[in-house]
Design a protein around this motif. Structure first.
Motif: not given
Length: 422
Positions: A75-98
């Protein structure tokens, strides 16, 4: 490692934060407390599909996030920070996002970024052994490095075969349209070649035709002009001027110069008269030539109507048509060559598949002996393990299926693992 896991509105969990330390962390609770939702949250962050009904009742959406320290290598390409946060959002109606490192990302990118950092062992995980693809993969791994090379060679050979087949299929699919285009281009070239436009002569065709169509009028005008200039080139006016300046009582520079200039005019007029008479004689009307030029003009106009507004554009169209025709004829030739190439690749793929089959057959014998020995250690001395390799249509995996079977008791026929093993 995962330092922190946050969950909001996921199943029975309204809002929870789980801070993890190094070592073993045990999460306990009664049925319905949300233990399964913790594992589900992890799986969602690893890119798993989100089944319907995960969003807490009455909520518009659910959200899970995890903080990794240090940042995983993938995941180095996604951040220059010393830690990484990953998220997943689900919708009751509609597509999820990451999101990865605060940036929107495809859900599949979660697996690539953090999939190697988390391993989930769930109830029923052993059931993978009943899947034919998993059995084939296990046997191939057991077969060793030489077999892995043979399998890689077959996959490459079969991929080349599929590519050639696809190209041949595209050529076959396009054959009818290609032939129509070839016929049209040949017809266009035949029309252009029949007329054979020539910029050197056809660009002034209209002017030449006009001259011939009015030859009598033009010849008459030339004769009249020549007559007006006189037989010696000195018309009435020039003759009088020359006579007046010929004998002067005294030398006068201006008049001497004028005499020379008038004399030059007389010479020019004489040449012009001769030219006009000769041209008048050449302007005899030729009905046959006029008709030939009119026919050519009609032929050229027909080409202009179809292929361009002048000779240059028609010739450009012909050159482009000839080039495209050559390409299409080459494609037809390619189809025949490609058919032969496909046959060669099919033979090669059968050969590589045979090498894979031989490797699997040898590995199957060795694996059966190894598993039977372990079954004895498990208190099943009469159980026998079998590996069958029934023939199948050739594919990237080879030319056979792989099936693990077990005969648990003496006298029982071997059966598939999902029926024979508990």
């Amino acid at each position: 490692m995962i330092d922190e896991l946050q969950i909001r509105a996921l199943g029975v969990i309204e809002d929870a934060t789980l801070e993890l330390a190094s070592g073993l962390t045990v999460v306990t609770g009664e049925t319905g407390a949300g233990k399964t939702m913790l594992v589900t949250a992890l799986q969602l962050l690893l890119g798993a599909r989100a089944p319907a009904g995960l969003v807490r009742q009455g909520e518009a959406g659910a959200w899970v996030a995890a903080r990794f320290t240090p940042v995983p290598e993938a995941a180095r390409e996604w951040t220059d920070e010393p830690e990484l946060v990953v998220e997943r959002e689900l919708r009751a109606e509609g597509r999820s996002r990451a999101r990865i490192g605060g940036r929107l990302a495809p859900v599949g990118a979660l697996t690539e970024a953090v999939g190697a950092e988390v391993e989930v062992h769930a109830q029923g995980e052993h059931a993978r052994l009943t899947r034919p693809a998993e059995q084939r993969a296990l046997l191939d791994r057991f077969a060793g490095a030489a077999h892995a090379e043979a399998l890689a060679a077959h996959r490459a050979a079969y991929a080349e075969l599929l590519e050639a087949r696809a190209r041949l299929q595209r050529l076959d699919d396009d054959a009818r349209e290609r032939q129509r285009t070839i016929d049209r281009l040949r017809h266009e070239l035949a029309e252009i070649e029949a007329v054979d436009p020539d910029p050197a002569s056809d660009n002034d065709l209209v002017a030449r035709l006009a001259v011939l169509e009015h030859a009598e009028e033009l010849a008459g005008a030339a004769h009249r002009a020549a007559t007006s200039l006189g037989s010696d080139g000195a018309g009435e006016v020039l003759g009088e001027a020359l006579d007046a300046l010929r004998k002067l009582p005294a030398a006068d520079p201006v008049l001497d110069d004028a005499h020379g200039r008038v004399l030059a005019l007389v010479e020019e007029a004489r040449d012009l008269a001769m030219t006009l008479r000769a041209h008048a004689d050449e302007l005899a009307a030729d009905p046959e030539e006029v008709e030939l030029l009119r026919m050519r003009q009609r032929d050229l106009h027909e080409l202009f109507r179809r292929y361009g507004t002048d000779v240059g554009q028609v010739l450009d169209h012909g050159a482009a048509a000839a080039k495209r025709l050559l390409e299409l004829e080459d494609e037809d030739a390619d189809a025949g060559t490609l058919e032969h190439r496909v046959q060669q690749l099919e033979t090669a793929a059968l050969a590589t598949a045979a090498a894979v089959t031989a490797g699997r057959a040898d590995a199957a014998t060795r694996l059966r002996g190894a598993v039977d020995a372990l079954l004895g250690q498990l208190g099943m001395p009469h159980a026998t393990f079998h590996v069958e390799l029934p023939a199948a249509e050739i594919s990237t995996a080879g030319a056979e299926r792989v099936a693990f079977l077990l005969a648990a008791n003496p006298g029982e026929p071997p059966a598939a693992l999902d029926r024979a093993a508990s």
